[in-house]
Design a protein around this motif. Structure first.
Motif, PDB file in Angstrom:
ATOM      1  N   LEU A 163      39.357 -43.551 -27.981  1.00 34.57           N
ATOM      2  CA  LEU A 163      39.387 -43.051 -29.348  1.00 34.57           C
ATOM      3  C   LEU A 163      38.330 -43.745 -30.194  1.00 34.57           C
ATOM      4  CD1 LEU A 163      40.644 -41.362 -31.619  1.00 34.57           C
ATOM      5  CD2 LEU A 163      42.341 -43.173 -31.918  1.00 34.57           C
ATOM      6  N   ILE A 164      38.178 -45.051 -30.028  1.00 31.75           N
ATOM      7  CA  ILE A 164      37.155 -45.786 -30.776  1.00 31.75           C
ATOM      8  C   ILE A 164      35.770 -45.258 -30.433  1.00 31.75           C
ATOM      9  CG2 ILE A 164      36.019 -48.036 -30.992  1.00 31.75           C
ATOM     10  CD1 ILE A 164      38.773 -49.310 -30.885  1.00 31.75           C
ATOM     11  N   ALA A 165      35.523 -44.998 -29.149  1.00 32.43           N
ATOM     12  CA  ALA A 165      34.220 -44.473 -28.731  1.00 32.43           C
ATOM     13  C   ALA A 165      33.939 -43.122 -29.382  1.00 32.43           C
ATOM     14  CB  ALA A 165      34.165 -44.349 -27.211  1.00 32.43           C
ATOM     15  N   ASP A 166      34.927 -42.233 -29.392  1.00 34.08           N
ATOM     16  CA  ASP A 166      34.750 -40.926 -30.026  1.00 34.08           C
ATOM     17  C   ASP A 166      34.554 -41.052 -31.527  1.00 34.08           C
ATOM     18  OD1 ASP A 166      34.908 -39.594 -27.653  1.00 34.08           O
ATOM     19  OD2 ASP A 166      36.807 -38.556 -28.078  1.00 34.08           O
ATOM     20  N   THR A 167      35.235 -42.011 -32.123  1.00 30.29           N
ATOM     21  CA  THR A 167      35.124 -42.214 -33.566  1.00 30.29           C
ATOM     22  C   THR A 167      33.722 -42.672 -33.949  1.00 30.29           C
ATOM     23  OG1 THR A 167      37.448 -42.800 -33.723  1.00 30.29           O
ATOM     24  CG2 THR A 167      36.044 -43.489 -35.526  1.00 30.29           C
ATOM     25  N   VAL A 189      42.152 -59.829 -38.747  1.00 31.11           N
ATOM     26  CA  VAL A 189      43.482 -59.575 -38.189  1.00 31.11           C
ATOM     27  C   VAL A 189      43.494 -58.319 -37.321  1.00 31.11           C
ATOM     28  CG1 VAL A 189      45.891 -59.113 -38.745  1.00 31.11           C
ATOM     29  CG2 VAL A 189      44.604 -60.778 -40.094  1.00 31.11           C
ATOM     30  N   VAL A 190      42.996 -57.218 -37.859  1.00 35.36           N
ATOM     31  CA  VAL A 190      42.997 -55.974 -37.089  1.00 35.36           C
ATOM     32  C   VAL A 190      42.034 -56.087 -35.907  1.00 35.36           C
ATOM     33  CG1 VAL A 190      42.517 -53.506 -37.171  1.00 35.36           C
ATOM     34  CG2 VAL A 190      43.653 -54.611 -39.101  1.00 35.36           C
ATOM     35  N   GLY A 191      40.884 -56.715 -36.142  1.00 38.42           N
ATOM     36  CA  GLY A 191      39.930 -56.889 -35.053  1.00 38.42           C
ATOM     37  C   GLY A 191      40.506 -57.702 -33.913  1.00 38.42           C
ATOM     38  N   SER A 192      41.296 -58.714 -34.233  1.00 37.14           N
ATOM     39  CA  SER A 192      41.940 -59.516 -33.195  1.00 37.14           C
ATOM     40  C   SER A 192      42.892 -58.673 -32.360  1.00 37.14           C
ATOM     41  CB  SER A 192      42.705 -60.677 -33.839  1.00 37.14           C
ATOM     42  OG  SER A 192      43.428 -61.410 -32.888  1.00 37.14           O
ATOM     43  N   ALA A 193      43.655 -57.811 -33.017  1.00 33.97           N
ATOM     44  CA  ALA A 193      44.588 -56.946 -32.290  1.00 33.97           C
ATOM     45  C   ALA A 193      43.842 -55.961 -31.398  1.00 33.97           C
ATOM     46  CB  ALA A 193      45.481 -56.200 -33.281  1.00 33.97           C
ATOM     47  N   ILE A 194      42.783 -55.358 -31.929  1.00 35.69           N
ATOM     48  CA  ILE A 194      42.016 -54.382 -31.152  1.00 35.69           C
ATOM     49  C   ILE A 194      41.336 -55.061 -29.958  1.00 35.69           C
ATOM     50  CG2 ILE A 194      40.016 -52.841 -31.218  1.00 35.69           C
ATOM     51  CD1 ILE A 194      40.803 -52.152 -34.102  1.00 35.69           C
ATOM     52  N   PHE A 195      40.764 -56.241 -30.180  1.00 40.57           N
ATOM     53  CA  PHE A 195      40.124 -56.979 -29.095  1.00 40.57           C
ATOM     54  C   PHE A 195      41.138 -57.278 -27.992  1.00 40.57           C
ATOM     55  CE2 PHE A 195      38.865 -60.805 -26.869  1.00 40.57           C
ATOM     56  CZ  PHE A 195      37.506 -60.632 -26.654  1.00 40.57           C
ATOM     57  N   ARG A 196      42.309 -57.686 -28.382  1.00 42.24           N
ATOM     58  CA  ARG A 196      43.344 -58.044 -27.396  1.00 42.24           C
ATOM     59  C   ARG A 196      43.750 -56.826 -26.576  1.00 42.24           C
ATOM     60  NH1 ARG A 196      46.077 -62.850 -27.492  1.00 42.24           N
ATOM     61  NH2 ARG A 196      48.051 -62.982 -26.357  1.00 42.24           N
ATOM     62  N   ILE A 197      43.833 -55.658 -27.215  1.00 49.50           N
ATOM     63  CA  ILE A 197      44.235 -54.450 -26.509  1.00 49.50           C
ATOM     64  C   ILE A 197      43.136 -53.966 -25.573  1.00 49.50           C
ATOM     65  CG2 ILE A 197      44.718 -51.990 -26.834  1.00 49.50           C
ATOM     66  CD1 ILE A 197      46.233 -52.778 -29.392  1.00 49.50           C
ATOM     67  N   ILE A 198      41.887 -53.987 -26.041  1.00 47.20           N
ATOM     68  CA  ILE A 198      40.793 -53.409 -25.269  1.00 47.20           C
ATOM     69  C   ILE A 198      40.237 -54.377 -24.229  1.00 47.20           C
ATOM     70  CG2 ILE A 198      38.428 -52.523 -25.429  1.00 47.20           C
ATOM     71  CD1 ILE A 198      39.161 -51.282 -28.078  1.00 47.20           C
ATOM     72  N   VAL A 199      39.996 -55.624 -24.627  1.00 47.36           N
ATOM     73  CA  VAL A 199      39.360 -56.582 -23.726  1.00 47.36           C
ATOM     74  C   VAL A 199      40.389 -57.352 -22.901  1.00 47.36           C
ATOM     75  CG1 VAL A 199      37.811 -58.567 -23.599  1.00 47.36           C
ATOM     76  CG2 VAL A 199      37.384 -56.762 -25.273  1.00 47.36           C
ATOM     77  N   ARG A 200      41.440 -57.799 -23.560  1.00 41.65           N
ATOM     78  CA  ARG A 200      42.508 -58.520 -22.863  1.00 41.65           C
ATOM     79  C   ARG A 200      43.717 -57.596 -22.745  1.00 41.65           C
ATOM     80  NH1 ARG A 200      44.140 -63.869 -25.295  1.00 41.65           N
ATOM     81  NH2 ARG A 200      44.992 -64.071 -23.194  1.00 41.65           N
ATOM     82  N   HIS A 201      43.524 -56.481 -22.077  1.00 44.04           N
ATOM     83  CA  HIS A 201      44.507 -55.392 -22.134  1.00 44.04           C
ATOM     84  C   HIS A 201      45.877 -55.750 -21.565  1.00 44.04           C
ATOM     85  CE1 HIS A 201      43.640 -54.654 -17.855  1.00 44.04           C
ATOM     86  NE2 HIS A 201      42.375 -54.868 -18.177  1.00 44.04           N
ATOM     87  N   ASP A 202      45.953 -56.823 -20.765  1.00 49.79           N
ATOM     88  CA  ASP A 202      47.257 -57.235 -20.246  1.00 49.79           C
ATOM     89  C   ASP A 202      47.947 -58.261 -21.144  1.00 49.79           C
ATOM     90  OD1 ASP A 202      47.094 -55.620 -17.994  1.00 49.79           O
ATOM     91  OD2 ASP A 202      45.962 -57.126 -16.870  1.00 49.79           O
ATOM     92  N   ALA A 203      47.239 -58.755 -22.157  1.00 49.68           N
ATOM     93  CA  ALA A 203      47.808 -59.769 -23.050  1.00 49.68           C
ATOM     94  C   ALA A 203      48.692 -59.091 -24.090  1.00 49.68           C
ATOM     95  CB  ALA A 203      46.696 -60.562 -23.734  1.00 49.68           C
ATOM     96  N   PRO A 204      49.888 -59.592 -24.310  1.00 48.49           N
ATOM     97  CA  PRO A 204      50.803 -58.943 -25.253  1.00 48.49           C
ATOM     98  C   PRO A 204      50.473 -59.266 -26.705  1.00 48.49           C
ATOM     99  CG  PRO A 204      51.822 -60.910 -24.376  1.00 48.49           C
ATOM    100  CD  PRO A 204      50.515 -60.766 -23.659  1.00 48.49           C
TER     101      PRO A 204
END
Length: 210
Positions: free
Chosen positions: A118-122, A164-179
């Motif tokens: 979604l980020i890529a399409d955006t 704050v939001v960037g940290s959450a997005i980074f964790r989801i995309i780059v560290r996708h297994d990190a909760p």
């Protein structure tokens, strides 16, 4: 399931004039989008499949959304999820509340599935990028106005929101297994709060009479 051809998800950028929108159709489309995201993922998701699941047509979708990216963004990040908490007056507690609200916003299966593509399409579509940034800016103005900063008229996201939001997005995309768990909330709150205190102290010293 057939995926749409590249041109199939391109439609009018604004809803066409006509009879009022049926909220039941809106809800059915959004629900179908969330269900299919979890079943097929974002890249394979097609507007024709969404329309079939929702019992409507792709034309009805285009009357409401400019295309797949905008529809998915509003489906996985609805206004009620993006709402930010009221201020308490305590900076550390307000930062914690904002971090927790960000966790609630992003730590859902459909968000984790859709977010990378979604980020890529955006980024690739200036119109969708503008629409989505405006939605974030409206909700995340809390980061500026409730932590003793002046509201911005330029539509930009304040730096605190980016952190704050960037940290959450980074964790989801780059560290996708990190909760995005309570430990993440605690750690980020401490980090941001300490940085905020240092910045406030520096600002106080620079504004003090020489």
């Amino acid at each position: 399931m057939r995926t749409d051809r590249p041109g199939d998800d391109k439609g009018p950028s604004r809803p066409s004039a006509g009879r009022p929108r049926d909220s039941k159709i809106d809800a059915a489309i959004v629900q179908a989008t969330r269900e299919l995201l979890l079943e097929t993922g974002y890249p394979a998701l097609s507007l024709s499949a969404i329309a079939a699941r929702a019992g409507t047509t792709t034309a009805a979708i285009y009357r409401r959304w400019s295309g797949k990216a905008q529809l998915v963004h509003e489906a996985i990040l609805p206004a009620e999820v993006m709402a930010m908490p009221s201020a308490s007056g305590d900076v550390t507690e307000d930062i914690r509340a904002l971090v927790e609200a960000t966790r609630t916003m992003f730590d859902r299966p459909e968000v984790r599935v859709a977010l990378p593509a979604l980020i890529a399409d955006t980024v690739a579509d200036p119109d969708v990028h503008s629409r989505m940034t405006s939605r974030f800016a409206e909700s995340l103005a809390t980061f500026r106005t409730r932590i003793d900063q002046q509201p911005s008229d330029d539509g930009d996201l304040p730096l605190l929101a980016e952190v704050v939001v960037g940290s959450a997005i980074f964790r989801i995309i780059v560290r996708h297994d990190a909760p995005l768990d309570a430990a993440w909330v605690d750690d980020l709150t401490r980090l941001v709060s300490s940085g905020w205190a240092s910045m406030s102290h520096a600002a106080s010293r620079s504004s003090a009479p020489g």
